[in-house]
Design a protein around this motif. Structure first.
Motif, mmCIF file in Angstrom:
data_model
loop_
_atom_site.group_PDB
_atom_site.id
_atom_site.type_symbol
_atom_site.label_atom_id
_atom_site.label_comp_id
_atom_site.label_asym_id
_atom_site.label_seq_id
_atom_site.Cartn_x
_atom_site.Cartn_y
_atom_site.Cartn_z
ATOM 1 N N ALA A 293 0.850 -1.202 0.000
ATOM 2 C CA ALA A 293 0.000 0.000 0.000
ATOM 3 C C ALA A 293 0.882 1.248 0.000
ATOM 4 N N LYS A 294 1.981 1.193 0.793
ATOM 5 C CA LYS A 294 2.929 2.336 0.834
ATOM 6 C C LYS A 294 3.516 2.592 -0.549
ATOM 7 N N ARG A 295 3.711 1.518 -1.308
ATOM 8 C CA ARG A 295 4.293 1.672 -2.650
ATOM 9 C C ARG A 295 3.226 1.982 -3.706
ATOM 10 N N ASN A 296 1.999 2.216 -3.215
ATOM 11 C CA ASN A 296 0.893 2.560 -4.106
ATOM 12 C C ASN A 296 0.661 1.486 -5.174
ATOM 13 N N TYR A 297 0.983 0.236 -4.812
ATOM 14 C CA TYR A 297 0.776 -0.924 -5.687
ATOM 15 C C TYR A 297 1.548 -0.838 -7.001
ATOM 16 N N LYS A 298 2.677 -0.120 -6.932
ATOM 17 C CA LYS A 298 3.599 -0.094 -8.078
ATOM 18 C C LYS A 298 4.949 -0.614 -7.583
ATOM 19 N N PHE A 299 5.347 -1.787 -8.057
ATOM 20 C CA PHE A 299 6.587 -2.402 -7.579
ATOM 21 C C PHE A 299 6.994 -3.515 -8.542
ATOM 22 N N GLU A 300 8.179 -4.057 -8.326
ATOM 23 C CA GLU A 300 8.658 -5.151 -9.170
ATOM 24 C C GLU A 300 8.651 -6.462 -8.385
ATOM 25 N N ILE A 301 8.316 -7.548 -9.076
ATOM 26 C CA ILE A 301 8.462 -8.864 -8.456
ATOM 27 C C ILE A 301 9.454 -9.680 -9.272
ATOM 28 N N GLU A 302 10.162 -10.563 -8.573
ATOM 29 C CA GLU A 302 11.071 -11.488 -9.251
ATOM 30 C C GLU A 302 10.520 -12.895 -9.057
ATOM 31 N N ILE A 303 10.376 -13.627 -10.160
ATOM 32 C CA ILE A 303 9.783 -14.964 -10.090
ATOM 33 C C ILE A 303 10.805 -16.018 -10.486
ATOM 34 N N ASN A 304 10.889 -17.044 -9.641
ATOM 35 C CA ASN A 304 11.675 -18.230 -9.982
ATOM 36 C C ASN A 304 10.652 -19.325 -10.332
ATOM 37 N N PHE A 305 10.479 -19.574 -11.638
ATOM 38 C CA PHE A 305 9.439 -20.489 -12.099
ATOM 39 C C PHE A 305 9.748 -21.954 -11.802
ATOM 40 N N ILE A 306 11.034 -22.265 -11.554
ATOM 41 C CA ILE A 306 11.394 -23.686 -11.425
ATOM 42 C C ILE A 306 12.066 -24.022 -10.094
ATOM 43 N N LYS A 307 12.169 -23.018 -9.202
ATOM 44 C CA LYS A 307 12.767 -23.220 -7.869
ATOM 45 C C LYS A 307 14.159 -23.846 -7.948
ATOM 46 N N GLN A 308 14.958 -23.356 -8.888
ATOM 47 C CA GLN A 308 16.377 -23.739 -8.955
ATOM 48 C C GLN A 308 17.197 -22.460 -8.977
ATOM 49 N N SER A 309 18.464 -22.573 -8.560
ATOM 50 C CA SER A 309 19.315 -21.382 -8.657
ATOM 51 C C SER A 309 19.676 -21.143 -10.121
ATOM 52 N N PHE A 310 20.083 -19.925 -10.427
ATOM 53 C CA PHE A 310 20.510 -19.569 -11.788
ATOM 54 C C PHE A 310 21.601 -20.529 -12.265
ATOM 55 N N GLU A 311 22.573 -20.809 -11.380
ATOM 56 C CA GLU A 311 23.725 -21.651 -11.751
ATOM 57 C C GLU A 311 23.291 -23.091 -12.048
ATOM 58 N N ASP A 312 22.441 -23.640 -11.176
ATOM 59 C CA ASP A 312 21.966 -25.016 -11.394
ATOM 60 C C ASP A 312 21.171 -25.124 -12.682
ATOM 61 N N CYS A 313 20.341 -24.127 -12.915
ATOM 62 C CA CYS A 313 19.522 -24.119 -14.123
ATOM 63 C C CYS A 313 20.423 -24.074 -15.366
ATOM 64 N N LEU A 314 21.436 -23.213 -15.302
ATOM 65 C CA LEU A 314 22.356 -23.076 -16.443
ATOM 66 C C LEU A 314 23.053 -24.409 -16.733
ATOM 67 N N GLU A 315 23.457 -25.076 -15.674
ATOM 68 C CA GLU A 315 24.111 -26.387 -15.796
ATOM 69 C C GLU A 315 23.156 -27.389 -16.456
ATOM 70 N N ASN A 316 21.895 -27.382 -16.002
ATOM 71 C CA ASN A 316 20.887 -28.281 -16.573
ATOM 72 C C ASN A 316 20.625 -27.977 -18.042
ATOM 73 N N LEU A 317 20.615 -26.688 -18.380
ATOM 74 C CA LEU A 317 20.382 -26.296 -19.780
ATOM 75 C C LEU A 317 21.533 -26.765 -20.671
ATOM 76 N N LYS A 318 22.756 -26.702 -20.143
ATOM 77 C CA LYS A 318 23.921 -27.171 -20.923
ATOM 78 C C LYS A 318 23.805 -28.676 -21.201
ATOM 79 N N ASN A 319 23.319 -29.414 -20.207
ATOM 80 C CA ASN A 319 23.117 -30.864 -20.407
ATOM 81 C C ASN A 319 22.023 -31.130 -21.438
ATOM 82 N N LEU A 320 20.952 -30.318 -21.366
ATOM 83 C CA LEU A 320 19.849 -30.481 -22.326
ATOM 84 C C LEU A 320 20.324 -30.161 -23.745
ATOM 85 N N LYS A 321 21.249 -29.234 -23.840
ATOM 86 C CA LYS A 321 21.812 -28.858 -25.150
ATOM 87 C C LYS A 321 22.450 -30.083 -25.812
#
Length: 407
Positions: free
Chosen positions: A255-283
């Motif tokens: 309410a203090k921010r007048n409902y203007k703000f940013e959210i960050e979403i992790n869609f897969i509940k993995q860290s950036f590094e783990d995800c990157l590693e998994n993507l390299k394997n998928l490649k």
């Protein structure tokens, strides 16, 4: 002179529950409900899409209180006195059977809020509770407690004056009544909306309403606010438990921010590094396949398509052709996607607010005012609110029951 032993202001969930339990314990007392509308129990009627989400299948007090952004500490004692199991039993002994859904929410087996309303109206009639409609309260006057007056309270409505010895205020989030309570010396925490969905305009969620990501983490950028759970993409933005929990716990901050703000979403509940590693394997694994057509991490296909496009790939890009930059982009979209929130929408009809009578001024053993004897509060009139799922009603039943016990 219109004299009652006990007056309950507010003919909603908490008001009816208090009145019925008081009248049942004390058949000799004159108990009356003053309701400003032409009918009561309106929130009960629309709750849970007209099915009435009576309570939640959580049977441990210390776990149950975790669903209350405001009131967590205060409700622990009361829940040891009356909570979910007691609610189920109360309704069952009066002919209403409840059922548990997969997500823990509990409804009458009829799937109709009318079942709960009929139960309350029948019980009120049976125990001779007088229900007076179209009685909007204009003034509450405390008679001098030091003198030997017959009636402690004078309540003025548009139709006349009522007198009583004990007064229960169960008016929910009603600014006019809060003003009157403030006039009696109580502090009121300002009301702000508590359960709402986020308005978001973003290419990544455009044209895919109805898509659900089952288990995401969401945080508000620049704060400690964090939640997890299912996330639903809607026509105007985002909803479902992950968002609603955030809106409840962040009610004051957002309410203090007048409902203007940013959210960050992790869609897969993995860290950036783990995800990157998994993507390299998928490649390696899916070298010849297109990235667009091979959705990963149990994500809905339509959402995967949007995130792949947002990472700078077209529909023909093959896994084998991904460069370091594209892999990092995709990992960012999956684990650290930032969205701009611009405004809020009410969640269904369930308008819940944070705010109300200051918790420090209520005795939670009895729900009596610490400032004035014989003045009681039940339900959302006090500064207690909950996440969605039947918890706000459980607070109403518990408070109202303890009021009846104290009286």
């Amino acid at each position: 002179m219109n004299v009652k032993d006990i007056i309950i202001i507010g003919g909603g969930a908490a008001g009816f529950f208090a009145a019925i339990n008081i009248a049942e314990r004390h058949p000799n007392l004159k108990v009356a409900i003053l309701e400003r509308g032409k009918e009561g129990l309106q929130k009960v009627k629309v709750s849970g899409g007209g099915r009435c989400n009576v309570t939640h299948a959580e049977f441990v007090p210390s776990e149950l209180v975790l669903n209350y952004p405001r009131g967590e500490k205060e409700l622990l004692g009361p829940f040891h006195q009356f909570m979910t199991g007691d609610t189920i039993e109360w309704f069952e002994t009066r002919g209403v059977t409840l059922k548990i859904e997969d997500d823990g929410r509990m409804f009458p087996i009829t799937d109709s809020s009318q079942t709960i309303i009929d139960c309350f109206l029948n019980e009120a009639k049976k125990h001779k509770v007088e229900v007076l409609y179209n009685e909007s309260v204009k003034q509450i006057e405390l008679r001098d407690e030091t003198k030997d007056v017959d009636h402690h309270f004078k309540v003025e409505t548009q139709s006349g004056l009522f007198y009583c010895n004990k007064l229960v205020v169960a008016t929910g989030s009603n600014p006019k009544i809060w003003k009157l309570i403030e006039g009696l010396g109580h502090s009121i925490s300002p009301a702000v909306p508590s359960l709402f969905t986020f308005n978001i305009k973003d290419e990544r969620i455009k044209d895919i309403p109805g898509v659900v990501a089952q288990n995401v983490e969401v945080k508000v950028v620049g704060s400690d606010l964090f939640s997890e759970g299912p996330l639903l993409i809607t026509h105007v933005g985002m909803s479902a438990p992950a968002i609603l929990k955030l809106s409840a716990y962040g009610a004051i901050e957002l309410a203090k921010r007048n409902y203007k703000f940013e959210i960050e979403i992790n869609f897969i509940k993995q860290s950036f590094e783990d995800c990157l590693e998994n993507l390299k394997n998928l490649k390696q694994e899916f070298a010849k396949k297109t990235v667009f057509k091979s959705a990963q991490f149990d994500l809905p296909k339509r959402l995967w398509h949007k995130l792949v496009e947002a990472s700078g790939m077209d529909q023909e890009t093959r896994w084998a052709d991904l460069n370091k930059h594209q892999l990092e982009n995709l990992s960012t979209q999956l684990t650290q996607a930032v969205f701009q929130v611009d405004g809020k929408s009410t969640f269904k009809e369930e308008f819940v607010t944070a705010g109300g009578v200051d918790l420090k001024e209520v005795n939670f053993k009895t729900f009596e005012s610490k400032l004035h004897k014989n003045l009681y509060f039940a339900g959302e009139v006090i500064n207690v609110d909950a996440v969605t799922g039947g918890f706000n009603f459980q607070n109403a039943w518990t408070g109202a029951y303890l009021v009846s016990k104290a009286i």
